[in-house]
Design a protein around this motif. Structure first.
Motif, PDB file in Angstrom:
ATOM      1  N   UNK A 176      99.078  24.273  57.690  1.00 15.57           N
ATOM      2  CA  UNK A 176      99.112  22.894  58.193  1.00 15.57           C
ATOM      3  C   UNK A 176     100.238  22.673  59.209  1.00 15.57           C
ATOM      4  N   UNK A 177     101.064  23.717  59.415  1.00 21.19           N
ATOM      5  CA  UNK A 177     102.251  23.511  60.244  1.00 21.19           C
ATOM      6  C   UNK A 177     101.882  22.930  61.605  1.00 21.19           C
ATOM      7  N   UNK A 178     102.540  21.843  61.963  1.00 20.00           N
ATOM      8  CA  UNK A 178     102.351  21.249  63.278  1.00 20.00           C
ATOM      9  C   UNK A 178     101.058  20.485  63.451  1.00 20.00           C
ATOM     10  N   UNK A 179     100.317  20.272  62.358  1.00 20.40           N
ATOM     11  CA  UNK A 179      99.039  19.552  62.489  1.00 20.40           C
ATOM     12  C   UNK A 179      99.244  18.054  62.321  1.00 20.40           C
ATOM     13  N   UNK A 180      98.387  17.289  62.955  1.00 21.16           N
ATOM     14  CA  UNK A 180      98.409  15.846  62.758  1.00 21.16           C
ATOM     15  C   UNK A 180      97.822  15.491  61.395  1.00 21.16           C
ATOM     16  N   UNK A 181      98.025  14.230  60.966  1.00 21.86           N
ATOM     17  CA  UNK A 181      97.550  13.785  59.645  1.00 21.86           C
ATOM     18  C   UNK A 181      96.066  14.015  59.464  1.00 21.86           C
ATOM     19  N   UNK A 182      95.321  13.592  60.472  1.00 22.13           N
ATOM     20  CA  UNK A 182      93.868  13.647  60.374  1.00 22.13           C
ATOM     21  C   UNK A 182      93.396  15.092  60.268  1.00 22.13           C
ATOM     22  N   UNK A 183      94.020  15.915  61.127  1.00 21.21           N
ATOM     23  CA  UNK A 183      93.636  17.320  61.147  1.00 21.21           C
ATOM     24  C   UNK A 183      93.931  17.990  59.813  1.00 21.21           C
ATOM     25  N   UNK A 184      95.113  17.709  59.238  1.00 22.96           N
ATOM     26  CA  UNK A 184      95.407  18.352  57.957  1.00 22.96           C
ATOM     27  C   UNK A 184      94.451  17.860  56.881  1.00 22.96           C
ATOM     28  N   UNK A 185      94.088  16.583  56.920  1.00 25.80           N
ATOM     29  CA  UNK A 185      93.160  16.059  55.924  1.00 25.80           C
ATOM     30  C   UNK A 185      91.843  16.823  55.994  1.00 25.80           C
ATOM     31  N   UNK A 186      91.397  17.082  57.228  1.00 24.63           N
ATOM     32  CA  UNK A 186      90.134  17.802  57.389  1.00 24.63           C
ATOM     33  C   UNK A 186      90.262  19.229  56.866  1.00 24.63           C
ATOM     34  N   UNK A 187      91.418  19.846  57.157  1.00 27.11           N
ATOM     35  CA  UNK A 187      91.641  21.223  56.722  1.00 27.11           C
ATOM     36  C   UNK A 187      91.680  21.308  55.198  1.00 27.11           C
ATOM     37  N   UNK A 188      92.299  20.282  54.567  1.00 29.96           N
ATOM     38  CA  UNK A 188      92.358  20.270  53.100  1.00 29.96           C
ATOM     39  C   UNK A 188      90.955  20.261  52.520  1.00 29.96           C
ATOM     40  N   UNK A 189      90.080  19.442  53.098  1.00 30.81           N
ATOM     41  CA  UNK A 189      88.692  19.393  52.632  1.00 30.81           C
ATOM     42  C   UNK A 189      88.039  20.765  52.761  1.00 30.81           C
ATOM     43  N   UNK A 190      88.229  21.372  53.912  1.00 28.66           N
ATOM     44  CA  UNK A 190      87.631  22.690  54.141  1.00 28.66           C
ATOM     45  C   UNK A 190      88.113  23.696  53.107  1.00 28.66           C
ATOM     46  N   UNK A 191      89.428  23.721  52.909  1.00 28.20           N
ATOM     47  CA  UNK A 191      89.995  24.713  51.994  1.00 28.20           C
ATOM     48  C   UNK A 191      89.530  24.458  50.561  1.00 28.20           C
ATOM     49  N   UNK A 192      89.369  23.188  50.195  1.00 24.07           N
ATOM     50  CA  UNK A 192      88.961  22.874  48.835  1.00 24.07           C
ATOM     51  C   UNK A 192      87.562  23.429  48.564  1.00 24.07           C
TER      52      UNK A 192
END
Lengths: 250, 333, 308
Positions: A176-192
């Motif tokens: 998540x380093x350097x990612x915006x809020x929205x982007x990290x939220x999307x990444x969290x969903x993907x990883x889950x």
């Protein structure tokens, strides 16, 4: 309970007088996301380097996919199915997004000492790449030159590269380093969604992400694992609170 | 403009784009194929031998671009492989084993062995250290050649005959040799083109940009680089065998470090890593040297500053310029 | 092999090492501080030798010719820096190799055009002419001793300059970490010019010293340049100390190798093979040395930079 895919047994690494890894034992089992947290300088990066093979531990063994890989080179570990992302984005900037991921697929499908035949025309590789790109939501950007992607997109590409290796485990170093809020939220969903298929060892600073994703959390301080357990237990652990969460929660 | 884009992305456009990519090379090959005819009409034997030398250097430059342009390995000792091939041919012809069927395999084995040994050591280093260690290995071979007193030493070795081909005396005719060299050149061009697009080439190109990433994907970067080093070395070795036959003379100057520098100039002048770069670079450099030296004996007084200016102000190389022209032509068509 | 001959070869090796150091010092500083590969550094050596010959023709006085030659070498070095090299500092190594290769072609040809292709010779100054009895039955020329002394003196001077002056400190810092120096607000362009001019002058000085010993001819710097590169690679790029030790090492290995290699080979082969292999091996020795050093220490003996 199935046997762990990755197991570290009593790892030890020091640089001169500085003990960077102090008797670390931990494992990663199929179906789980195991998060590794710790303040700066706790030795997380050193540990990742030993897992991926960049550094050799002074003592202790590393087992991956039931094999002792302590003395294996990075590329040999990758061939066994260990995929890693880098703390600092590591892609091939001059390649297109598709070719970046196709290269990863190529690593897992037969020999690459093939000197004839156009790699770009190999449908199997391209299909695998597109599948990985779809998972991370980068499919539309397949023909873009990777170097011109935004920072967040590059992080997603890096994940797609790791996925295309059809890995037995993902080692993610601060995705998540350097990612915006929205982007990290999307990444969290993907990883889950991903973690049921591929176990994930996650090194992350973003506590929100860690508690949203992790089934188990281990806390590294001065190279030692001071606590390991379910996220709620870690959150409640007084030693962890004083050593680490205390300053973060403030 | 919009039409051009559509055409370029449609299926039909892809074919024309592929043709466009090799169009400059095809043109050069076509002109070279007319070489002996032109020689008949104008230049005589001198033109034929000039063109042969040009083509042989082009083969070596194309192989060097596989290292520099695709692999990011700036070898400053590539002429050593030309020399190795040339000396294998020279010595075998002198000793009476003059048939190409024996010389070529021997030259390939020698180049492979030399490339594996020196490559394995050189590839432990990188950057400027790689440049210098490849230079060092080239110099070692240079001095070895200079000390072969049985084969001419410093003065070089004059060959009294050319190679036979399976017992047939085909190469004593300049025309046959000329076309053999041309076919080899086309082969080298096609081979490197295929390599670059292959799985192997993809790994090699990726490792040039980001070796750590490629390693983490499970590729042994070292093995891919060493393989490329061997392939390039063998190609230059084959060029050397033909060069010995063409010149009927072999000397240490074939593998002097200045020759390695000249090959690098060809690659960069032509455009590193571009499909037609090394080919156009070699053709242009030999033609330029020839033209300048016909104007004045002191041609290096012009060539030196020209080289400096090219490096300072021309960024894409000749092949970049050629590609832009081709693209403009397609757009108009 | 007699001890006297060995002694002479030791002195000759030392003399070659000293000349190599004068060339390598500028090369390693320019490379270490500016990251600039200057193939044309070898022609500075040739320029120094030719200038000395030319000024000697006018003044007929060795020292005057030397001083004038040094000043002119400095001027030519600075002019090249101003016209060409400063545009190359930020380019990649390949561009630098090519452009400086162009400069070599130009200056070598210019020397040939102006002075002709035949080798010239600079006479040894009268007050250093003659030899002295080294040991019983063996004379050694004074001039060669003077070369060694002068070279060592310059090495000592350089050591003091680099260790104890502000510019020297910046040079050391620059070799270890160029970004930091420019971040400190130092006028990096001026520093580059000073280092470059100084390096050019040292190479020119080597040329002047060498002129009475070797023949002065076009291209005389080319092969020495390659050897100087071997020196700075062995020593570790950017390190003056490394260049000094490696220069002496290379000078001795090369000189002693040429005397000893054939005899050494006779231990393993018959005489005629040894006569073949010996000289070849001797010429290769320094390259073998360099390959061996890089094999065990891929960044040389005394790397000035950290792992970067």
């Amino acid at each position: 309970m199935s046997s762990p895919i990755l197991r570290l047994a009593g790892l030890h690494k020091s640089f001169g007088a500085l003990v960077a890894t102090d008797n670390v034992t931990l494992d990663l089992s199929p179906g789980e996301c195991h998060a590794l947290i710790g303040p700066n300088g706790a030795g997380k990066t050193t540990l990742i380097h030993q897992i991926s093979g960049v550094l050799k531990p002074d003592a202790g063994r590393i087992f991956f996919a039931e094999q002792d890989v302590t003395d294996a080179a990075p590329h040999e570990r990758a061939q066994l199915g260990m995929a890693r992302s880098f703390q600092i984005t590591s892609i091939i900037p001059g390649f297109t997004v598709l070719e970046n991921v196709a290269l990863a697929a190529q690593a897992r499908s037969g020999s690459s000492f093939r000197f004839f035949g156009r790699a770009k025309a190999e449908t199997a590789l391209n299909d695998a790449a597109i599948q990985a790109l779809t998972i991370v939501g980068l499919e539309a950007r397949r023909d873009t030159v990777a170097g011109s992607l935004s920072h967040g997109e590059k992080r997603s590409l890096e994940l797609a590269i790791a996925l295309a290796m059809a890995p037995k485990a993902l080692i993610l170093d601060e995705p998540m380093a350097g990612m915006g809020r929205e982007e990290s939220a999307r990444l969290i969903t993907t990883l889950r969604e991903l973690k049921s298929r591929v176990p994930i060892l996650l090194v992350e600073h973003d506590m929100e992400a860690v508690f949203a994703l992790a089934d188990r959390v281990s806390v590294l301080v001065y190279g030692r694992v001071i606590a390991s357990g379910a996220p709620e237990e870690i959150r409640a652990d007084p030693e962890v609170r004083s050593a680490y969460l205390g300053e973060d929660a403030a | 403009m919009k039409d051009a884009l559509e055409q370029a992305t449609s299926g039909g456009g892809k074919v024309s784009r592929d043709w466009g990519a090799i169009a400059p090379a095809v043109l050069v090959f076509a002109l070279l194929a007319l070489g002996p005819l032109a020689a008949e009409a104008y230049g005589g034997a001198y033109l034929t031998s000039l063109l042969m030398r040009m083509m042989l250097l082009a083969i070596a430059a194309i192989s060097l671009d596989l290292l520099i342009g695709q692999g990011g390995m700036v070898s400053f000792g590539h002429a050593a492989f030309i020399g190795l091939g040339a000396y294998v041919a020279g010595i075998m012809i002198t000793e009476g084993a003059a048939d190409l069927a024996m010389i070529l395999p021997m030259a390939i084995v020698a180049s492979t062995v030399f490339a594996v040994v020196t490559g394995a050591i050189s590839l432990r280093t990188s950057g400027v250290y790689f440049i210098m260690i490849t230079l060092a290995f080239g110099q070692m071979l240079f001095f070895t050649a200079s000390s072969l007193s049985a084969y001419g030493g410093d003065d070089g070795l004059t060959l009294w005959e050319r190679s036979t081909v399976f017992g047939f005396d085909l190469l004593s005719s300049n025309v046959t040799l000329y076309y053999l060299i041309l076919v080899t050149l086309i082969g080298a061009y096609a081979l490197v083109g295929a390599l670059v697009g292959s799985r192997f080439g993809r790994v090699l190109r990726a490792a040039k940009e980001n070796p750590t990433r490629v390693e983490a994907l499970g590729f042994s970067v070292f093995s891919y680089r060493l393989t490329a080093y061997v392939i390039a070395g063998v190609m230059a070795g084959v060029a050397g065998v033909l060069m010995a036959n063409q010149a009927e003379f072999v000397s240490p100057s074939t593998l002097a470090w200045q020759r390695s520098g000249e090959l690098i100039i060809m690659v960069v002048l032509g455009g590193m890593g571009l499909r037609n770069g090394a080919l156009l670079g070699a053709v242009a450099l030999v033609a330029l040297e020839e033209t300048l030296s016909s104007i004045t004996h002191d041609w290096r007084l012009i060539f030196g500053p020209l080289l400096v200016l090219t490096v300072l102000y021309a960024k894409t190389g000749l092949a970049g310029v050629a590609d832009a022209w081709v693209a403009r032509l397609w757009r108009r068509a | 092999m007699s001890t006297t001959l060995l002694l002479i070869q030791l002195l000759n090796g030392l003399q070659l090492g000293v000349l190599l150091f004068l060339i390598a010092a500028g090369l390693t500083l320019v490379f270490g501080v500016m990251g600039f590969i200057n193939l044309a550094h070898g022609v500075q050596y040739m320029v120094g030798a030719y200038l000395a010959v030319a000024f000697y023709g006018v003044t007929e006085h060795f020292l005057a010719a030397m001083v004038l030659a040094l000043l002119a070498a400095l001027a030519i070095g600075l002019a090249l820096e101003f016209l060409v090299f400063r545009r190359l500092y930020h380019r990649d190594h390949l561009d630098q190799v090519l452009a400086t290769f162009g400069v070599i072609l130009f200056l070598n040809q210019a020397a040939k055009t102006i002075f002709g292709p035949t080798p010239l010779i600079l006479p040894t100054p009268e007050w250093l002419d003659g030899s002295f009895l080294l040991v019983e039955g063996l004379l050694y020329p004074w001039y060669r001793i003077a070369v060694i002394v002068a070279g060592l003196a310059v090495a000592a001077l350089l050591y003091v300059l680099v260790r104890h002056t502000k510019v020297g400190m910046l040079v050391r810092a620059g070799a270890a970490n160029p970004q930091m120096v420019s971040a400190l607000g130092v006028d990096i362009e001026r520093l580059f010019m000073i280092v470059f001019g100084f390096g050019a002058m040292l190479a020119g000085f080597a040329g002047v010293l060498a002129a009475p010993i070797f023949s002065v001819e076009p291209g005389m710097g080319d092969d020495l340049l390659i050897v100087a590169f071997v020196v700075i690679i062995i020593g570790g790029i950017g390190s003056i100390k490394g260049a000094f030790i490696a220069a002496l090492l290379v000078g001795l290995v090369d000189t002693l190798g040429r005397t000893l290699a054939t005899d050494a080979m006779k231990l393993f082969f018959d005489v005629s093979s040894a006569n073949q292999i010996g000289p070849a091996l001797a010429s290769m020795l320094i390259y073998i040395l360099m390959a061996a050093v890089l094999f065990f220490r891929p960044t040389g003996l005394f790397p000035a930079k950290g792992m970067a």
